[in-house]
Design an enzyme around this catalytic site. Structure first.
Site, PDB file in Angstrom:
ATOM      1  N   LEU A 172       3.263  -0.280 -15.897  1.00 33.11           N
ATOM      2  CA  LEU A 172       2.642   0.788 -15.130  1.00 33.11           C
ATOM      3  C   LEU A 172       2.224   0.256 -13.768  1.00 33.11           C
ATOM      4  O   LEU A 172       1.584  -0.792 -13.674  1.00 33.11           O
ATOM      5  CB  LEU A 172       1.432   1.364 -15.868  1.00 33.11           C
ATOM      6  CG  LEU A 172       0.689   2.527 -15.200  1.00 33.11           C
ATOM      7  CD1 LEU A 172       0.131   3.496 -16.242  1.00 33.11           C
ATOM      8  CD2 LEU A 172      -0.458   2.046 -14.298  1.00 33.11           C
ATOM      9  N   ASP A 174      -0.027   1.288 -10.482  1.00 34.74           N
ATOM     10  CA  ASP A 174      -1.044   2.197  -9.951  1.00 34.74           C
ATOM     11  C   ASP A 174      -1.166   1.956  -8.450  1.00 34.74           C
ATOM     12  O   ASP A 174      -1.672   0.923  -8.015  1.00 34.74           O
ATOM     13  CB  ASP A 174      -2.389   1.959 -10.649  1.00 34.74           C
ATOM     14  CG  ASP A 174      -3.419   3.014 -10.288  1.00 34.74           C
ATOM     15  OD1 ASP A 174      -3.024   4.121  -9.877  1.00 34.74           O
ATOM     16  OD2 ASP A 174      -4.625   2.730 -10.435  1.00 34.74           O
ATOM     17  N   GLN A 203     -12.388  -3.681  -2.885  1.00 37.70           N
ATOM     18  CA  GLN A 203     -11.876  -3.176  -4.161  1.00 37.70           C
ATOM     19  C   GLN A 203     -11.104  -4.262  -4.905  1.00 37.70           C
ATOM     20  O   GLN A 203     -11.260  -4.428  -6.121  1.00 37.70           O
ATOM     21  CB  GLN A 203     -10.982  -1.956  -3.919  1.00 37.70           C
ATOM     22  CG  GLN A 203     -11.725  -0.713  -3.466  1.00 37.70           C
ATOM     23  CD  GLN A 203     -10.808   0.481  -3.328  1.00 37.70           C
ATOM     24  OE1 GLN A 203      -9.599   0.348  -3.149  1.00 37.70           O
ATOM     25  NE2 GLN A 203     -11.386   1.671  -3.408  1.00 37.70           N
ATOM     26  N   CYS A 365     -17.398  18.267   1.092  1.00 36.00           N
ATOM     27  CA  CYS A 365     -16.223  18.321   0.219  1.00 36.00           C
ATOM     28  C   CYS A 365     -16.444  19.294  -0.930  1.00 36.00           C
ATOM     29  O   CYS A 365     -15.549  20.073  -1.281  1.00 36.00           O
ATOM     30  CB  CYS A 365     -15.902  16.927  -0.315  1.00 36.00           C
ATOM     31  SG  CYS A 365     -15.183  15.824   0.901  1.00 36.00           S
TER      32      CYS A 365
END
Length: 400
Positions: A172, A174, A203, A365
């Site tokens: 996978l 991402d 991050q 938002c």
């Protein structure tokens, strides 16, 4: 005197037409209430020159005035956005304006990395004060509507991984992995072998630390890498809250790259924000200009129709589309509540200007999703031209 006469005429018109729970406090100690109701928002105008923001309001100039300290605004962010939107709408300015796309601001690797660092590298501590414990910075999934944020974010990740049918041993990728929550869940619960990429150093550092803490270093590889530089093939690919940074004109190339990386029989999901304006103009009343300047430089929102078309141009077949606009309105509202609840801690992690930007951005938002200015779609796809036997007969497998 002339400025105050203009303010008097303006406030009389607002009071008669809108009846807003707003108090305007002037530099000389006077104040004007725009409703008999107790004010929920107070705007202090420190000098006569700053009246221009109120007399010709847009969400862009009101937001800029607040962020830059030219207007001092007190109140809940949701009330600030609601009242600011009412003032902007009443001003008679065009609801949406055309947006110059990336022909004038090309999406190079350097520019994209700079924009990502600007937004995501405020600090990990900053984000931890309003996100869930796993720091999932994308739309949550409220299966029943009564979940708390942490539960809804886990359900979102599981919803994605179930939709794309992740099986033990599959690979996978991402794209835009954030702080690693999706790849960690994919490895732990679904048995996948994962690669997560990000352009944010903050991050990257925390995601690697979390992978190590979970004992998953042999199954998860976190990288600082641009999507254009990935090699190999993957059984499953996820892109969650990332394609908004690509640029509308670059979407065919983006999806072509995903197609090249997707193994035969593979499945991809694109989870991202879209505009609801078919002309792909900025959000109404200057809201898009504010976001471009202060929040997401070089960010662009495509209409759903453009996303579907460019996926096909990139060699991908769209197999399933789900609208999660209501879910993102709820997510942003919860983020706003967390932000205000933890305001004092957040002030210690960011300068006053950054605090004010995010204070109005999150609530803005929530308002934009609620009022259908923007939306959120999960789109599942695979390589075009494949045997339809690869496609499930129904959506029932997603909800088992």
């Amino acid at each position: 005197m002339f400025d105050q006469l203009k303010l008097s005429a303006w406030s009389t018109g607002i009071r008669n037409k809108l009846n807003l729970p707003l108090r305007v406090e002037l530099w000389n100690g006077d104040h004007v209430d725009l409703s008999a109701e107790q004010p929920r928002v107070k705007i202090r105008v420190p000098s006569a020159g700053n009246l221009r923001y109120l007399l010709s309001p847009t969400l862009d100039n009101l937001g800029e005035a607040y962020v830059e300290g030219n207007l001092e605004i007190e109140g809940r962010a949701a009330d600030m956005i609601q009242i600011g939107s009412a003032l902007a709408e009443n001003s008679g300015k065009p609801a949406r304006v055309s947006k110059v796309l990336s022909l004038l601001s090309p999406h190079t690797r350097e520019k994209d990395a700079e924009a990502i660092r600007y937004h995501y590298d405020v600090s990990n501590e900053f984000y931890s004060n309003f996100l869930d414990p796993a720091m999932v910075y994308s739309c949550a999934y409220f299966e029943n509507g009564d979940e708390d944020l942490e539960t809804a974010q886990v359900k979102k990740i599981d919803h994605i991984l179930t939709k794309i049918g992740v099986q033990p041993g599959q690979t996978l990728l991402d794209i835009g992995c954030g702080w690693g929550a999706l790849v960690i869940r994919a490895a732990q619960k679904f048995g996948a072998r994962c690669v997560g990429i990000t352009l944010s150093e903050r991050q990257y550092e925390l995601a690697r630390e979390r992978v190590k803490r979970a004992g998953l270093e042999d199954r998860i590889d976190i990288r600082i890498q641009d999507y254009r530089d990935i090699d190999g093939q993957f059984d499953r690919i996820t892109s969650v809250g990332m394609f908004e940074h690509v640029g509308v004109q670059h979407l065919p190339a983006y999806f072509s790259q995903i197609n090249r990386l997707l193994a035969p029989g593979g499945v991809v999901m694109n989870h991202g924000i879209t505009t609801t304006d078919v002309g792909e103009r900025n959000s109404p009343y200057g809201a898009g200009n504010f976001i471009d300047k202060y929040v997401f430089p070089h960010g662009e929102l495509a209409h759903l129709s453009t996303v579907i078309r460019t996926m096909q141009e990139g060699g991908l077949e769209v197999r399933d589309v789900e609208n999660l606009r209501r879910h993102y309105a709820r997510t942003c509202a919860l983020w706003t509540e967390n932000f205000e609840r933890n305001a004092e801690r957040i002030r210690q992690t960011a300068d006053p200007k950054t605090f004010r930007i995010w204070h109005v951005y999150l609530a803005g938002c929530a308002y934009a999703f609620t009022h259908d200015w923007i939306s959120l779609y999960q789109i599942v796809g695979g390589k075009a031209g494949q045997d339809p036997a690869q496609i499930p007969w129904s959506r029932s497998y997603m909800y088992r």
